[in-house]
Design an enzyme around this catalytic site. Sequence first.
Site, short mmCIF file in Angstrom:
data_model
loop_
_atom_site.label_atom_id
_atom_site.label_comp_id
_atom_site.label_asym_id
_atom_site.label_seq_id
_atom_site.Cartn_x
_atom_site.Cartn_y
_atom_site.Cartn_z
N ARG A 66 0.86 -1.18 0.00
CA ARG A 66 0.00 0.00 0.00
C ARG A 66 0.89 1.23 0.00
NH1 ARG A 66 1.61 1.55 4.11
NH2 ARG A 66 0.47 3.47 3.80
N GLY A 67 0.25 2.40 -0.12
CA GLY A 67 1.03 3.63 -0.24
C GLY A 67 1.28 3.90 -1.71
N ALA A 68 1.09 5.16 -2.12
CA ALA A 68 1.10 5.48 -3.54
C ALA A 68 2.37 5.04 -4.28
CB ALA A 68 0.84 6.98 -3.71
N ARG A 88 -6.80 0.10 -7.49
CA ARG A 88 -6.99 1.20 -6.53
C ARG A 88 -7.04 2.50 -7.33
NH1 ARG A 88 -4.11 1.27 -1.05
NH2 ARG A 88 -6.07 2.34 -0.59
N GLN A 127 -3.22 2.47 9.56
CA GLN A 127 -1.86 2.51 9.01
C GLN A 127 -0.89 3.26 9.93
OE1 GLN A 127 -4.65 3.14 7.28
NE2 GLN A 127 -4.44 2.64 5.12
N ASP A 151 -1.61 10.96 -2.34
CA ASP A 151 -1.88 9.92 -3.35
C ASP A 151 -2.07 10.51 -4.74
OD1 ASP A 151 -2.87 8.77 -0.61
OD2 ASP A 151 -2.40 7.10 -1.94
N ASN A 196 -5.29 12.66 -0.08
CA ASN A 196 -4.52 11.79 0.81
C ASN A 196 -5.52 11.01 1.67
OD1 ASN A 196 -1.91 10.87 1.73
ND2 ASN A 196 -2.31 11.95 3.65
N LYS A 197 -5.00 10.15 2.53
CA LYS A 197 -5.85 9.31 3.37
C LYS A 197 -6.94 10.11 4.07
CE LYS A 197 -5.69 5.80 3.68
NZ LYS A 197 -6.55 4.96 2.82
#
Length: 370
Positions: free
Chosen positions: A54-56, A96, A209, A250, A260-261
């Site tokens: 995960r994570g861009a 995603r 996260q 992201d 972002n999140k």
Amino acid sequence: MQINGKHYRTIWVKEGNEPTIQVIDQRRLPHALVIEDLDMPEDFARAIREMHVRGAPLIGVTAAYGMYNALFHAPADKRRLGKYIRDAADELKKTRPTAINLAHAVDRVLNAIESVEEPGEMIELARQTADAITEESVEHCRAIGEYGLEVIQKISKKKKGEPVNILTHCNAGWLACIDYGTATAPIYAAHEAGIPIHVWVDETRPRNQGANITAYELLHHGVPNTVITDNAGGHLMQHGMVDLVIVGSDRTTLRGDVANKVGTYLKALAARDNRVPFYVALPSSSFDWSLNDGLKEIPIEERDPDEVRYVHGWFNGKIYKVLITPQDTRAANYAFDVTPAGLVTGLITERGICKASRRGIQKLFPEAGK
Ligand code: MRU
């Protein structure tokens, strides 16, 4: 970066076993360090969709290696090859939708192999491209650390050696990238430079996260940190307990709107109300220069409501899934939000720090929006 004193990256080619790729299965952190083999094309799509990775930046690199792996398993019949490659690319891209790194990485592999017909050469070019994206990501994060360090240094001077309190949301650390991280790169650089720092880690519901991954990586690097509930940041800012917010992104548009999140926007509002600088650290691969209005144009991923209804936790050597809502409660799971450019103090990129505006971005990236 380090886990138990050993250097790791988040993804690598399995030695002597190409095209198998190995990753750290992040669903098991912080309780177990599990290395997973991605052997077949469908393993890559699943690993991204179900957030083993995960994570861009990391999902971008995983998708690039996914294309390399897919080409390895391509049909020998050349008439079917074109459709096979397009399907493989589409399958990865749709895993995603918010992080733009994913589409950038897949498109870069497609461009690299576009004019090639010989399968062996295609595989070789895809591998070279995935390797190049990986190394660029590492270098970009390292440079983000150098530029972000200057921001922390200035605050540290004003505080005359008192620890600089930095709040971060989600995990924009090395585990979201390949190495260093984006939001954490300046933190690690400051720690290395001997600047006293302390990190407030938002737990980041629903997938935690922050609590699971950011706390884990900071702990392994000896960076003092405290996990807080997602709702505590505003209170801390009102009481002067946060000097600086740094988050990742992201997808960031040409005018500087930042996806972002989910929850990032609320931190930006609280930061503005309390005059706390709010920085976004991102590599150029997280810009989407084809978009302007982030609120209207950035697709926001909606995930399984069960991620809201259940939590996972460690008990007696096992991870358990526990229901925390009434059995039949409806839940909604918006995974990202957009922070308008006007709430962002600056963007920390591999080319320096700029205003979150079209002009600011184009000063550092003259190629943007052209
Ligand atoms: O849903 P995730 O865990 O992939 O979301 C990650 C984030 O929102 C990060 O902050 C973002 O990708 C920046 S990562 C360097």
